[in-house]
Design an enzyme around this catalytic site. Structure first.
Site, PDB file in Angstrom:
ATOM      1  N   ARG A 119      36.546 -51.609  25.617  1.00 28.86           N
ATOM      2  CA  ARG A 119      37.508 -52.464  25.212  1.00 28.86           C
ATOM      3  C   ARG A 119      37.298 -53.805  24.892  1.00 28.86           C
ATOM      4  O   ARG A 119      36.914 -54.519  25.538  1.00 28.86           O
ATOM      5  CB  ARG A 119      38.661 -52.307  26.259  1.00 28.86           C
ATOM      6  CG  ARG A 119      39.396 -51.036  26.360  1.00 28.86           C
ATOM      7  CD  ARG A 119      40.687 -51.011  27.193  1.00 28.86           C
ATOM      8  NE  ARG A 119      40.840 -49.509  27.632  1.00 28.86           N
ATOM      9  CZ  ARG A 119      40.470 -49.129  28.782  1.00 28.86           C
ATOM     10  NH1 ARG A 119      40.005 -50.198  29.950  1.00 28.86           N
ATOM     11  NH2 ARG A 119      40.666 -48.043  29.204  1.00 28.86           N
ATOM     12  N   HIS A 151      32.191 -47.927  20.936  1.00 27.43           N
ATOM     13  CA  HIS A 151      31.371 -47.153  21.455  1.00 27.43           C
ATOM     14  C   HIS A 151      29.995 -47.383  21.286  1.00 27.43           C
ATOM     15  O   HIS A 151      29.625 -47.666  20.016  1.00 27.43           O
ATOM     16  CB  HIS A 151      31.721 -45.727  21.418  1.00 27.43           C
ATOM     17  CG  HIS A 151      33.271 -45.377  21.410  1.00 27.43           C
ATOM     18  ND1 HIS A 151      33.748 -45.252  22.513  1.00 27.43           N
ATOM     19  CD2 HIS A 151      33.968 -44.830  20.259  1.00 27.43           C
ATOM     20  CE1 HIS A 151      35.150 -44.916  22.306  1.00 27.43           C
ATOM     21  NE2 HIS A 151      35.038 -44.837  20.865  1.00 27.43           N
ATOM     22  N   GLU A 167      32.355 -40.414  16.711  1.00 24.68           N
ATOM     23  CA  GLU A 167      33.753 -39.612  16.731  1.00 24.68           C
ATOM     24  C   GLU A 167      34.088 -39.544  15.283  1.00 24.68           C
ATOM     25  O   GLU A 167      33.685 -40.452  14.508  1.00 24.68           O
ATOM     26  CB  GLU A 167      34.668 -40.055  17.733  1.00 24.68           C
ATOM     27  CG  GLU A 167      35.140 -41.604  17.252  1.00 24.68           C
ATOM     28  CD  GLU A 167      36.034 -42.332  18.319  1.00 24.68           C
ATOM     29  OE1 GLU A 167      35.669 -42.095  19.471  1.00 24.68           O
ATOM     30  OE2 GLU A 167      36.834 -43.075  17.863  1.00 24.68           O
ATOM     31  N   HIS A 187      36.979 -50.139  16.450  1.00 21.72           N
ATOM     32  CA  HIS A 187      38.203 -49.416  15.647  1.00 21.72           C
ATOM     33  C   HIS A 187      39.319 -49.485  16.686  1.00 21.72           C
ATOM     34  O   HIS A 187      39.235 -49.416  17.839  1.00 21.72           O
ATOM     35  CB  HIS A 187      37.598 -47.895  15.357  1.00 21.72           C
ATOM     36  CG  HIS A 187      37.135 -47.162  16.712  1.00 21.72           C
ATOM     37  ND1 HIS A 187      35.649 -47.557  17.342  1.00 21.72           N
ATOM     38  CD2 HIS A 187      37.656 -46.350  17.760  1.00 21.72           C
ATOM     39  CE1 HIS A 187      35.607 -46.770  18.614  1.00 21.72           C
ATOM     40  NE2 HIS A 187      36.732 -45.986  18.609  1.00 21.72           N
TER      41      HIS A 187
HETATM   42 ZN    ZN Z   1      37.167 -44.520  20.104  1.00 21.20          ZN
END
Ligand code: ZN
Length: 317
Positions: free
Chosen positions: A195, A100, A118, A175
């Site tokens: 992605r 991200h 996150e 991740h």
């Molecule tokens: Zn994520």
């Protein structure tokens, strides 16, 4: 009695995902006809899943509207949008390897969107579970080479995890959640994901978009975040707020209630998710899978029962 009505109860939004299972429907009380739900957005004001308040004075209003029109319930935060999103993720299959952007990159390249920091609390996982956190490339050039050559197994770092582990994922960290994990995620209210690799999966006969160049640009290099990302919370004391993380965007705590516990709600707001067991909060019956918001000025919150909760609030820079 008056105070109990002031708990805000958002109606969760279930999201279908190619990697989703059926646990959100079979193990929780979330209402649904279908299956293949990978995520339950328990507390969200994001346009891709804006929770409606289920009961009380604000019943029928979306959380985004409530935040816009009754900012006093949220400590008069300055953020123009409700800043956090809390979801439960049921990964029947593995998720894509992803990364991200931070606020600066997302703001410029993703139409003013927030970046995404996150964190994950592992609610359940298979024995010998591992998460993908970080990578082994020493330079951005090496990272680009390995990605372009498809050497993902060599590239990524894997970290063993157990039920009750907690992981903070900073922007730029490559991740992936692996198969069989059930995770409570607290994150900035953003849906921007690049992605890197999707295991060649097809959705409706087509591969999902891959964002190789953006991923290489935003990835942290080198990245050894696997070494500091993980916390083991299994032995944390009951009946106290155990802080899991405090970063630029949120603070998150774990609370295990055994018998009785109370706290003074002095944050701008407090998000609560029951992840295990059940009991009462100020006379209200609560159980695993419930998501609630204690607004600003709520005062003393009295818990009783035998349960575990993840709590969070927003931080403003
Ligand atoms: Zn994520």
């Amino acid at each position: 009695m008056e105070k109990r009505e002031r708990i805000l109860v958002p109606e969760p939004v279930l999201k279908e995902n190619v990697w989703g299972g059926n646990r959100l429907v079979t193990e929780f009380h979330y209402k649904s006809e279908g299956s293949g739900y990978g995520e339950c957005w328990g507390i969200s004001a994001h346009p891709h899943g804006d929770c409606v308040i289920a009961e009380g004075e604000y019943a029928g209003e979306t959380l985004s509207r409530l935040y816009r029109e009754h900012r006093e319930l949220f400590g008069n935060l300055k953020s123009p949008e409700f800043p956090l999103l809390v979801k439960i993720i049921d990964a029947q299959d593995k998720l894509s390897i992803q990364v991200h952007p931070d606020d600066a990159y997302a703001g410029t390249h993703e139409d003013g969107s927030l970046g995404k920091t996150e964190c994950w609390y592992v609610m359940d996982c298979p024995e010998d579970a591992e998460l993908v956190i970080g990578h082994k490339a020493k330079t951005r050039e090496e990272l680009a080479d390995m990605v372009h050559q498809g050497r993902y197994e060599e590239l990524v770092r894997r970290v063993p995890v157990k039920k009750g582990d907690f992981i903070q994922i900073e922007p730029g960290t490559i991740h992936a959640i692996t198969a069989g994990l059930l995770i409570l995620e607290t994150q900035q209210s953003s849906d921007v994901t690049y992605r890197v690799y999707d295991y060649g999966r097809l959705v409706d006969g087509k591969p999902r978009p891959i964002h190789v160049e953006q991923s290489i640009q935003v990835a942290n290099v080198p990245d050894e975040s696997d070494k500091k990302a993980l916390k083991h919370t299994q032995d944390y004391a009951a009946n106290r707020l155990n802080q899991l993380v405090s970063c630029d965007f949120y603070k998150v705590w774990k609370l295990k209630v055994e018998g009785e516990f109370s706290l003074e709600q002095e944050e701008p707001f407090l998000l609560l998710s029951v992840i295990q067991g059940g009991g009462f909060l100020d006379g209200r019956n609560i159980k695993r899978g419930d998501h609630l918001i204690l607004p600003a000025g709520y005062g003393r919150a009295r818990f009783s029962g035998d349960m575990e909760l993840i709590l969070s609030t927003a931080v403003e820079k």
